[in-house]
Scaffold this active site. Structure first.
Site, PDB file in Angstrom:
ATOM      1  N   PRO A 105      10.459  -4.827 -60.868  1.00  0.00           N
ATOM      2  CA  PRO A 105      10.167  -3.544 -61.501  1.00  0.00           C
ATOM      3  C   PRO A 105      10.880  -2.395 -60.777  1.00  0.00           C
ATOM      4  CG  PRO A 105       8.137  -4.702 -60.858  1.00  0.00           C
ATOM      5  CD  PRO A 105       9.284  -5.502 -60.336  1.00  0.00           C
ATOM      6  N   VAL A 106      11.378  -1.439 -61.564  1.00  0.00           N
ATOM      7  CA  VAL A 106      12.155  -0.327 -61.005  1.00  0.00           C
ATOM      8  C   VAL A 106      11.226   0.714 -60.371  1.00  0.00           C
ATOM      9  CG1 VAL A 106      13.760   1.531 -61.639  1.00  0.00           C
ATOM     10  CG2 VAL A 106      13.957  -0.696 -62.722  1.00  0.00           C
ATOM     11  N   ASP A 138      15.250  -1.736 -46.702  1.00  0.00           N
ATOM     12  CA  ASP A 138      15.297  -2.487 -47.964  1.00  0.00           C
ATOM     13  C   ASP A 138      16.530  -3.380 -48.026  1.00  0.00           C
ATOM     14  OD1 ASP A 138      13.135  -0.934 -48.641  1.00  0.00           O
ATOM     15  OD2 ASP A 138      13.842  -0.502 -50.679  1.00  0.00           O
ATOM     16  N   ALA A 153      18.206  -2.010 -54.196  1.00  0.00           N
ATOM     17  CA  ALA A 153      18.930  -2.722 -53.137  1.00  0.00           C
ATOM     18  C   ALA A 153      19.228  -4.158 -53.571  1.00  0.00           C
ATOM     19  CB  ALA A 153      18.119  -2.724 -51.843  1.00  0.00           C
ATOM     20  N   GLY A 192       8.715   0.151 -55.328  1.00  0.00           N
ATOM     21  CA  GLY A 192       8.558  -0.259 -53.931  1.00  0.00           C
ATOM     22  C   GLY A 192       8.901  -1.716 -53.675  1.00  0.00           C
ATOM     23  N   LEU A 193       9.525  -2.370 -54.658  1.00  0.00           N
ATOM     24  CA  LEU A 193       9.891  -3.782 -54.440  1.00  0.00           C
ATOM     25  C   LEU A 193      11.391  -3.968 -54.205  1.00  0.00           C
ATOM     26  CD1 LEU A 193       7.532  -5.645 -56.951  1.00  0.00           C
ATOM     27  CD2 LEU A 193       7.415  -5.681 -54.473  1.00  0.00           C
ATOM     28  N   GLY A 194      12.089  -2.858 -54.052  1.00  0.00           N
ATOM     29  CA  GLY A 194      13.500  -2.956 -53.645  1.00  0.00           C
ATOM     30  C   GLY A 194      14.469  -3.286 -54.769  1.00  0.00           C
ATOM     31  N   SER A 195      14.158  -2.860 -56.005  1.00  0.00           N
ATOM     32  CA  SER A 195      15.023  -3.256 -57.125  1.00  0.00           C
ATOM     33  C   SER A 195      16.464  -2.769 -56.943  1.00  0.00           C
ATOM     34  CB  SER A 195      14.448  -2.768 -58.453  1.00  0.00           C
ATOM     35  OG  SER A 195      14.545  -1.381 -58.531  1.00  0.00           O
TER      36      SER A 195
HETATM   37  O1  PMV Z   1       9.907   2.606 -51.810  1.00  0.00           O
HETATM   38  P1  PMV Z   1      10.630   1.537 -51.085  1.00  0.00           P
HETATM   39  O2  PMV Z   1       9.998   0.221 -51.146  1.00  0.00           O
HETATM   40  O3  PMV Z   1      12.083   1.481 -51.375  1.00  0.00           O
HETATM   41  O4  PMV Z   1      10.471   1.767 -49.526  1.00  0.00           O
HETATM   42  C1  PMV Z   1      10.889   2.872 -48.888  1.00  0.00           C
HETATM   43  C2  PMV Z   1      10.480   2.783 -47.470  1.00  0.00           C
HETATM   44  C3  PMV Z   1      10.469   4.126 -46.789  1.00  0.00           C
HETATM   45  O5  PMV Z   1      10.128   3.872 -45.441  1.00  0.00           O
HETATM   46  C4  PMV Z   1       9.441   5.042 -47.400  1.00  0.00           C
HETATM   47  C5  PMV Z   1      11.825   4.785 -46.870  1.00  0.00           C
HETATM   48  C6  PMV Z   1      12.905   4.097 -46.065  1.00  0.00           C
HETATM   49  O6  PMV Z   1      14.069   4.383 -46.335  1.00  0.00           O
HETATM   50  O7  PMV Z   1      12.597   3.318 -45.161  1.00  0.00           O
END
Ligand code: PMV
Length: 310
Positions: A96-97, A147, A105, A100-103
């Site tokens: 999912p975009v 990520d 990257a 927070g699951l790194g879509s």
């Molecule tokens: O939102 P995500 O899962 O891409 O995680 C970002 C993690 C942070 O620490 C909030 C930002 C970062 O660049 O590390």
């Protein structure tokens, strides 16, 4: 045809503080992934097909700061690919975009890997990671690099910004439930808001970052020793520090509370926050019950994943 894949990821401990040099722990989530196919195109040009985002364009018609276009341009330039080959690049993802699951990257890593293998360049992970980090900057502004690192190496990672990659051993496998609030929340915004807090009172927030960093350090030791049940309390403590940093939300808090009440050993938001995902540590046989409770409390979907050595 050449195909490459990259997994999703979840941050177990240390998000946000990691941007300020503190350690964080992240693991790959292989239940979701980005997949890229590269084939020779019968038409001239580099054609990109990404049905998930309704993108069907030739490379030169995309804005140069578009993350996919910019990954391809960077790659072709740095690897001195000339003349440009005619390609069909198909990109799909089950991640999912903006959750927070790194879509972002994962798409970049799979894309660079597929291109590198199609052109028989077989870039080492170190270089793929570097490409992906450059593109993360377009997504996030000031990313720590966690990520792209965990996704490139597809192994649990103890990450400190600017330091060589450090993987770690999982002493005994453990289970987490990941639940999606369904709210898409750009990491760039939460990272920007934390920066504003920090700029207004550096002493106060540096202390909070230190506490988060200490949690991540302790968590790594516990995971290595197989003491994973002790991670529950650390997740709870990390979540309350993330609340102080204003990156939680009523929906995340509700899912975190629900997980704790339905038998999880601890829970926290994961990633940028404000929406996206939370994680809960569970005994393996409680995973289904915690997942169900999270769905009833409004989660859009859950993923149960076992954390083990890669
Ligand atoms: O939102 P995500 O899962 O891409 O995680 C970002 C993690 C942070 O620490 C909030 C930002 C970062 O660049 O590390």
């Amino acid at each position: 045809m050449t195909r490459a894949s990259a997994p999703g990821k979840s941050i177990l401990f240390g998000e946000h503080a990691v941007v300020y040099g503190r350690p964080a722990l992240a693991v790959p989530v292989t239940q979701v992934h980005a997949d890229v196919d590269v084939t020779a195109s019968p038409r001239a040009g580099i054609w990109i097909h990404a049905p998930n985002i309704s993108l069907h364009e030739e490379l030169s018609s995309l804005p140069s700061d578009h993350p996919i276009a910019s990954a391809i341009h960077n790659f072709l330039f740095v690897c001195r690919v000339s003349p440009f080959p005619s390609l069909d690049i198909s990109i799909t993802s089950t991640i999912p975009v903006a959750s927070g699951l790194g879509s972002g990257a994962a798409v970049t890593v799979a894309l660079i890997r597929a291109l590198s293998s199609y052109l028989s360049l077989d870039l080492p992970n170190e270089q793929i990671n570097q490409f992906a980090y450059e593109i993360e900057k377009l997504h996030h502004g000031t990313p720590s690099g966690i990520d792209n690192t965990v996704i490139t190496y597809a192994r649990p990672v103890y990450f400190i910004k600017g330091q060589p990659i450090e993987t770690f051993t999982v002493g005994a496998p453990f289970t987490i439930v990941i639940a999606d609030t369904g709210i898409s929340a750009p990491t760039k915004e939460s990272v920007g808001d934390v920066r504003k807090l920090w700029e207004a009172d550096k002493t106060k927030w540096e202390t909070v970052f230190d506490e988060v960093g200490e949690i991540a350090r302790t968590a790594k030791e516990r995971i290595e020793n197989g003491d994973w049940r002790l991670l529950g309390a650390l997740m709870d403590a990390n979540h309350s520090l993330l609340q102080q940093l204003t990156v939680s939300s009523p929906e995340l808090d509700r899912l975190v509370e629900t997980a704790r009440r339905s038998g999880a050993l601890g829970a926290k938001l994961s990633g940028g926050g404000r929406g996206g995902n939370m994680i809960a540590l569970v005994e393996k046989d409680a995973a289904a019950q915690v997942s169900e409770a999270l769905m009833s409390a409004g989660a859009k979907r859950t993923i149960v994943t076992e954390i083990a050595n890669g």
